[in-house]
Design a protein around this motif. Structure first.
Motif, PDB file in Angstrom:
ATOM      1  N   ARG A 286       0.993  -1.053   0.071  1.00  0.00           N
ATOM      2  CA  ARG A 286      -0.098  -0.074   0.235  1.00  0.00           C
ATOM      3  C   ARG A 286       0.458   1.372   0.032  1.00  0.00           C
ATOM      4  O   ARG A 286       1.509   1.346   1.064  1.00  0.00           O
ATOM      5  CB  ARG A 286      -0.519  -0.226   0.716  1.00  0.00           C
ATOM      6  CG  ARG A 286      -1.574  -1.080   1.424  1.00  0.00           C
ATOM      7  CD  ARG A 286      -2.784  -1.136   2.855  1.00  0.00           C
ATOM      8  NE  ARG A 286      -3.785  -2.074   2.530  1.00  0.00           N
ATOM      9  CZ  ARG A 286      -3.209  -2.970   2.769  1.00  0.00           C
ATOM     10  NH1 ARG A 286      -2.320  -3.561   3.937  1.00  0.00           N
ATOM     11  NH2 ARG A 286      -4.156  -4.673   3.044  1.00  0.00           N
ATOM     12  N   GLY A 288       1.171   5.872   0.289  1.00  0.00           N
ATOM     13  CA  GLY A 288       0.581   6.431   0.256  1.00  0.00           C
ATOM     14  C   GLY A 288       0.906   7.234  -0.552  1.00  0.00           C
ATOM     15  O   GLY A 288       1.766   7.647  -1.599  1.00  0.00           O
ATOM     16  N   ALA A 308       0.806  10.797   8.168  1.00  0.00           N
ATOM     17  CA  ALA A 308       0.533  10.334   6.267  1.00  0.00           C
ATOM     18  C   ALA A 308       2.349   9.351   7.050  1.00  0.00           C
ATOM     19  O   ALA A 308       2.015   8.346   5.163  1.00  0.00           O
ATOM     20  CB  ALA A 308       0.669  10.858   5.474  1.00  0.00           C
ATOM     21  N   PRO A 340       5.981   4.214   2.276  1.00  0.00           N
ATOM     22  CA  PRO A 340       5.443   5.265   3.255  1.00  0.00           C
ATOM     23  C   PRO A 340       7.391   4.548   4.222  1.00  0.00           C
ATOM     24  O   PRO A 340       8.257   3.328   4.027  1.00  0.00           O
ATOM     25  CB  PRO A 340       4.473   3.789   4.559  1.00  0.00           C
ATOM     26  CG  PRO A 340       4.091   3.151   3.231  1.00  0.00           C
ATOM     27  CD  PRO A 340       4.893   3.170   2.073  1.00  0.00           C
TER      28      PRO A 340
END
Length: 422
Positions: A286, A288, A308, A340
């Protein structure tokens, strides 16, 4: 204080229960709650965590979870964070849909703390189970056989003897003197083609029945191969003949390719029989995106980036009419995808307005060519890129002319020395 996953400050710790550790923690934003940390080093621990995680996912899909619940299934970081919720006690009848969702996973009303938000019942916290819920006892144990009722002699009527019927005597017929006893038929061997196919089919049916019973009572065992690193298709082809129940779960590891198996339960080398459940965790990284930080103060921008999942890499300050410590731009720019944990560079105002038609030249050393061009454009200067032989990586700025801190007129040309392989 100790940090868990660089996100949670440990406030207190409860006694460990095997592979389960319970903490009262506080996030970097000041949010308090409970965190359940799983040490997934055994099949029992993996089974308990994934059953717990799947139950939470089911609640989330149906809208029975409050805001802020965090589930992590990354390798080495298996935990669930429950933020503190206001105390509320929904009526038992309103919990029925939640209990029906949790029933397949073995959770009951005593395993959860319920709350209400805007009149809707929610699960404020779900306690993990270290072992599967015990199966119910057999029906015969729950409903033991009722003993026979005692018989009242006064209600029993004596049975009257049935009348005996006399049959008329029938004389035995006498054999005719010329009648002879019939000899039994003999099976002639010459008729074997007629009964041999039936005997053969009987033998084959008996053999098939024996093999089926033997396979049912003594199923074969297989040794699980190592499926970590393979794709789901390759894993299914590898265990196709084993008769296993294959289930897939999602994990996230941005350092590994997408759709690659991260973990398997049971572990490689385990001997399994047909019908055993095999769980495979597939990588779904995933990524961001960089939040909007331009126009914010430096401290607000730093908190937004940390929330974030990012960090501030470097800060470049230039003269600007904006308030001091105001972020003018970011590299990468807002909305760009980023892994991330990566760093974001910020262009920050010094708060001093430069003289009319003049600007302060920032330090460009260590930036890439693209980043240096971007900063000069914001400072209203022109870039003249010159490639020089250097041992530094290609495209890295190793010098500038004039040097940093020099006041230049707007639209002045700055020589940017970029490294190139000799």
């Amino acid at each position: 204080m100790s940090l868990l996953d660089d996100k949670f400050t440990i406030l207190s710790e409860e006694p460990s229960q095997g592979f389960l550790h319970t903490y009262q923690v506080q996030t970097l934003e000041g949010l308090k709650g409970h965190l359940y940390w799983f040490e997934v080093h055994s099949p029992e621990a993996r089974t308990a965590f994934h059953r717990y995680k799947n139950a939470i996912r089911r609640l989330e899909n149906q809208g029975f979870l409050p805001q802020g619940v965090l589930v992590s299934a990354n390798p080495g970081r298996y935990y669930v964070f429950w933020p503190e919720q206001p105390k509320a006690a929904p009526k038992p009848r309103r919990l029925k849909p939640i209990l029906e969702l949790l029933e397949p996973f073995g959770y009951q009303e005593s395993d959860l703390e319920a709350t209400e938000v805007s009149g809707r019942p929610l699960v404020g916290r779900l306690y993990p189970q270290l072992a599967p819920a015990s199966t119910s006892s057999s029906r015969s144990e729950q409903n033991p056989q009722t003993p026979p009722l005692p018989i009242d002699p006064s209600t029993v009527r004596p049975q009257e003897p049935s009348p005996r019927i006399e049959m008329p005597h029938k004389p035995t017929p006498h054999a005719h003197p010329e009648t002879k006893a019939r000899a039994p038929q003999r099976l002639h061997l010459g008729s074997w083609p007629g009964w041999l196919p039936g005997l053969l089919m009987l033998a084959l049916g008996s053999l098939a029945l024996w093999q089926a019973a033997n396979r049912y009572l003594n199923p074969p065992e297989y040794v699980l191969p190592d499926l970590v690193g393979k794709t789901p298709r390759q894993a299914l082809e590898a265990v196709h003949a084993y008769g296993l129940k294959v289930e897939f779960a999602e994990g996230s590891d941005v350092s590994l390719p997408k759709d690659q198996i991260l973990e398997q339960t049971p572990d490689p080398g385990t001997r399994v029989k047909p019908g055993r459940r095999l769980e495979l965790v597939v990588n779904k990284p995933r990524l961001g995106s960089v939040p909007t930080v331009s126009g914010r103060s430096l401290e607000d921008a730093r908190q937004a980036l940390e929330a974030a999942g990012y960090r501030v890499a470097t800060i470049t300050r230039i003269a600007s009419g904006d308030t001091a410590d105001t972020v003018l731009a970011s590299i990468p720019s807002e909305g760009q995808p980023l892994r991330p944990g990566e760093g974001v560079r910020l262009l920050v105002s010094t708060g001093t307005r430069p003289p009319v038609r003049e600007t302060l030249l920032p330090d460009l050393t260590g930036l890439t060519e693209e980043e240096a061009r971007y900063i000069l454009t914001v400072a209203e200067l022109q870039a003249q890129v010159v490639q020089v032989a250097s041992g530094a990586p290609d495209g890295l700025v190793v010098g500038q002319e004039p040097g940093p801190g020099v006041v230049l007129p707007r639209e002045a040309v700055v020589r940017v020395l970029v490294a190139a392989q000799p």
